[in-house]
Enzyme design. Structure first.
Site, PDB file in Angstrom:
ATOM      1  N   LYS A 155     -16.517 -74.670  -8.416  1.00 19.10           N
ATOM      2  CA  LYS A 155     -16.544 -74.806  -9.884  1.00 19.10           C
ATOM      3  C   LYS A 155     -17.076 -76.152 -10.396  1.00 19.10           C
ATOM      4  O   LYS A 155     -16.552 -76.713 -11.350  1.00 19.10           O
ATOM      5  CB  LYS A 155     -15.140 -74.594 -10.452  1.00 19.10           C
ATOM      6  CG  LYS A 155     -14.567 -73.223 -10.206  1.00 19.10           C
ATOM      7  CD  LYS A 155     -13.163 -73.112 -10.726  1.00 19.10           C
ATOM      8  CE  LYS A 155     -12.185 -73.895  -9.901  1.00 19.10           C
ATOM      9  NZ  LYS A 155     -10.790 -73.562 -10.200  1.00 19.10           N
ATOM     10  N   ASP A 191      -3.801 -71.978  -9.088  1.00 22.64           N
ATOM     11  CA  ASP A 191      -3.538 -71.405 -10.417  1.00 22.64           C
ATOM     12  C   ASP A 191      -3.215 -69.906 -10.372  1.00 22.64           C
ATOM     13  O   ASP A 191      -2.420 -69.404 -11.175  1.00 22.64           O
ATOM     14  CB  ASP A 191      -4.691 -71.688 -11.397  1.00 22.64           C
ATOM     15  CG  ASP A 191      -6.060 -71.287 -10.864  1.00 22.64           C
ATOM     16  OD1 ASP A 191      -6.165 -70.910  -9.680  1.00 22.64           O
ATOM     17  OD2 ASP A 191      -7.037 -71.367 -11.625  1.00 22.64           O
TER      18      ASP A 191
END
Ligand code: GLC
Length: 453
Positions: A155, A191
Site C-alpha cells: 500500500k 486491521d
C-alpha cells in the site's frame, strides 16, 4: 447505458459466472495451501496465525491506547471498554508525510512515538500507564501476540530497515529513544483481525473481518485442528484461532492471469510493489481510481466517450499525465449520481478536468465504466468471502466489514451480496455488518483478551 461499442470495450472487466466458479476453486485451494505447513511457502495467501484465540465476550472493561497504522491515516486512540458490548473512543488523526512513508524505518517509528506522546499529553494520560494495542496493517509473521515480523510493505509504504524485523521492538525502541513515555505494548494485530474482534464484540455470530479500503484483506476464525502451523501448546485449551489470510497477495503465482487485463498489469507495474498483491490491486481503494483513469483515457482515444467534447484533448492529456488524478472516491460519487442531472459527475469533470457541459450520454457512459470496475472488485471480494464462509461451515455466518471503498461506495454492498448468493452453500445463511472502528476497538479488545489470559 446502451452503447454496444463501449460495452464491448469493457467486456473483459465483466467476469462471467464460470470464471467466478474457477476463481472460487483456485482461491479455496490457495487458502488450504496457506494453512498447511508443507505448502505454506508456495502459497500466495499465507494465512498467518494471529495468536488471538478468543473472541470477545462483550463484558470486557478497561481503558486502552491503540495505534492504527496502514490505512488512509495514522491514528492514536483511547478506547474505553465499558462492558455490555459497549466502547467509547477518542482519537486523533496524524498525517504520515510521503517522505516518511518511503524513508527510514526509524523515522517512521519516531514519528509514531512522537504522535503517541502528543496524544498522551493532550489527554493527560501520562500517569495511567495504559496498555496499548498496535494495529499494524501489513503482512506479518507473528511469533506471539507481541511479536510480529514484517514480511513486506504494501500500500505505498516502503520504509527501509523494517522488513524481517519485529515491529513491536521497533516501536518500543522509538518509545525508549524519547525516554518520557511508559507504555506497555500488549498486542500487535492486523486491521482485518481488529475488524473481526470489534464486530464480534457487538455480534457474537461474527466469524470474519474483511477490509475493503486502501488495501484488501480478511481474517477469519479457524478451528485449531485445521491450523497446521499453530504450535501444539496453543491447541490444548483453545478450540479456535484467528487467521490473517493476507488474501491481497492471491494471484502472485499466476492464478488470476485468466481474468487480469492489461490495465491491471499497468497499474501493477507502476506501483511501488510490482508483481505482488495482485488480488488487492483489482479491488482496493489505492488502485481502483487508477484503473478508471487508464480505461477512461483509452476509451476517449478510441472515440467511445466524450466524442463531441471540445475539451477532449485537454482531458486525455490530463488523464495521461496526471497519475492518481482520478481518485477512487470519484467512482463512488459518480455511481451515486442520478440521471439526468449527474450533478456530482459534472462537478468532478469540471473542477478536476476542466471539462464543461458534459452530455447526459457521456455521464452515463462514465458511470458505466466506474460500475464495471467496482462490480468486478465486489465480485472478487465475494469469491474470497464465500470461500471462507463455506470453510467455516456454521449455519449462520456474520462478516464484519470495514474500509473506505465499502463505506463510501453506494452499491458495493449490493454487488457483493449478489455475487455471494451464488457461491455460499445453500445450507448457510450469511450477513454483512459494518464495523465500528475495527482498528481502534479491535486493538483494545485484543489487548483486553490478552490480559485476561
Ligand atoms: C494490505 C495489507 C494487509 C491489510 C490490508 C488492509 O493488504 O497487506 O495486512 O490488512 O492491506 O489494510
Amino acid at each position: 447505458m446502451q452503447d454496444q461499442h463501449l460495452k464491448d470495450f469493457l467486456k473483459e472487466f465483466n467476469i462471467s459466472d464460470s470464471q467466478i466458479q474457477e476463481l472460487y476453486k483456485r482461491f479455496t485451494l490457495e487458502i488450504r495451501k496457506g494453512l498447511s505447513k508443507a505448502t505454506q511457502k508456495q502459497a500466495d495467501t499465507k494465512c498467518f496465525m494471529t495468536y488471538v484465540q478468543d473472541l470477545p465476550s462483550g463484558d470486557e472493561k478497561g481503558d486502552f491506547l491503540a495505534l492504527d497504522l496502514g490505512g488512509t491515516n495514522f491514528r492514536v486512540l483511547r478506547v474505553s471498554l465499558k462492558g455490555h458490548h459497549e466502547a467509547e473512543i477518542d482519537f486523533k488523526v496524524y498525517a504520515v508525510p510521503k517522505e516518511i512513508m518511503t524513508g527510514l524505518g526509524t523515522q517512521l517509528f519516531d514519528h509514531i512515538a512522537n504522535c503517541l506522546a502528543e496524544f498522551v499529553n493532550e489527554y493527560s494520560l501520562g500517569d495511567q500507564h495504559l496498555p496499548l494495542g498496535f494495529t499494524f496493517s501489513f503482512p506479518c509473521i507473528q511469533l506471539g501476540l507481541t511479536k510480529g515480523l514484517l514480511v513486506r510493505w504494501t500500500k505505498g509504504f516502503q520504509c527501509a530497515g523494517v522488513e524481517n524485523e519485529d515491529v513491536v521492538s521497533l516501536l518500543k525502541e522509538a518509545i525508549a529513544r524519547r525516554g518520557d513515555l511508559v507504555i506497555e505494548v500488549m498486542a500487535i494485530l492486523n486491521d482485518a483481525t481488529g475488524t473481526l474482534m470489534s464486530c464480534a464484540h457487538r455480534n457474537p455470530e461474527c466469524r470474519i473481518g474483511v477490509i475493503i479500503g486502501t488495501g484488501c484483506n480478511a481474517c477469519y476464525v479457524e478451528r485449531v485442528e485445521n491450523a497446521d502451523l499453530l504450535e501444539p501448546e496453543h491447541k490444548v485449551d483453545k478450540t479456535h484461532i484467528l487467521v490473517n489470510t493476507e488474501w491481497g497477495a492471491f494471484g502472485e503465482s499466476g492464478q488470476l492471469e485468466f481474468v487480469r487485463t492489461d490495465y491491471d498489469r499497468k497499474v501493477d507495474k507502476s506501483s511501488l510493489n510490482a508483481d505482488t498483491q495482485l488480488f488487492e490491486k483489482m479491488i482496493s481503494g489505492m488502485y481502483l481510481g487508477e484503473l478508471v483513469r487508464l480505461v477512461l483515457h483509452d476509451a476517449i482515444q478510441a472515440n467511445l466517450i466524450f466524442v463531441r467534447s471540445s475539451d477532449k484533448k485537454k482531458f486525455t492529456n490530463a488523464l495521461a499525465e496526471r497519475v492518481g488524478c482520478f481518485e477512487t472516491r470519484f467512482i463512488s460519487e459518480i455511481e451515486n449520481d442520478s440521471f439526468p442531472d449527474f450533478q456530482q459527475t459534472r462537478i468532478i469533470l469540471k473542477e478536476i478536468f476542466g471539462l464543461e457541459r458534459a452530455s447526459v450520454e457521456d455521464c452515463q457512459k462514465l458511470r458505466y465504466i466506474c460500475e464495471c470496475i467496482s462490480k468486478r472488485a465486489a465480485k472478487l471480494v465475494a469469491v474470497g468471502l464465500s470461500g471462507l464462509i463455506n470453510k467455516i461451515g456454521e449455519p449462520h455466518v456474520v462478516v464484519g466489514v470495514d474500509g473506505t471503498v465499502y463505506r463510501c461506495h453506494p452499491h458495493f454492498d449490493k454487488y457483493m451480496r449478489d455475487a455471494m448468493r451464488k457461491l455460499v452453500s445453500p445450507k448457510i445463511t450469511f450477513d454483512l455488518m459494518l464495523s465500528e472502528d475495527g482498528s481502534g476497538r479491535g486493538a483494545a479488545l485484543v489487548a483486553a483478551v490478552a490480559s485476561k489470559n
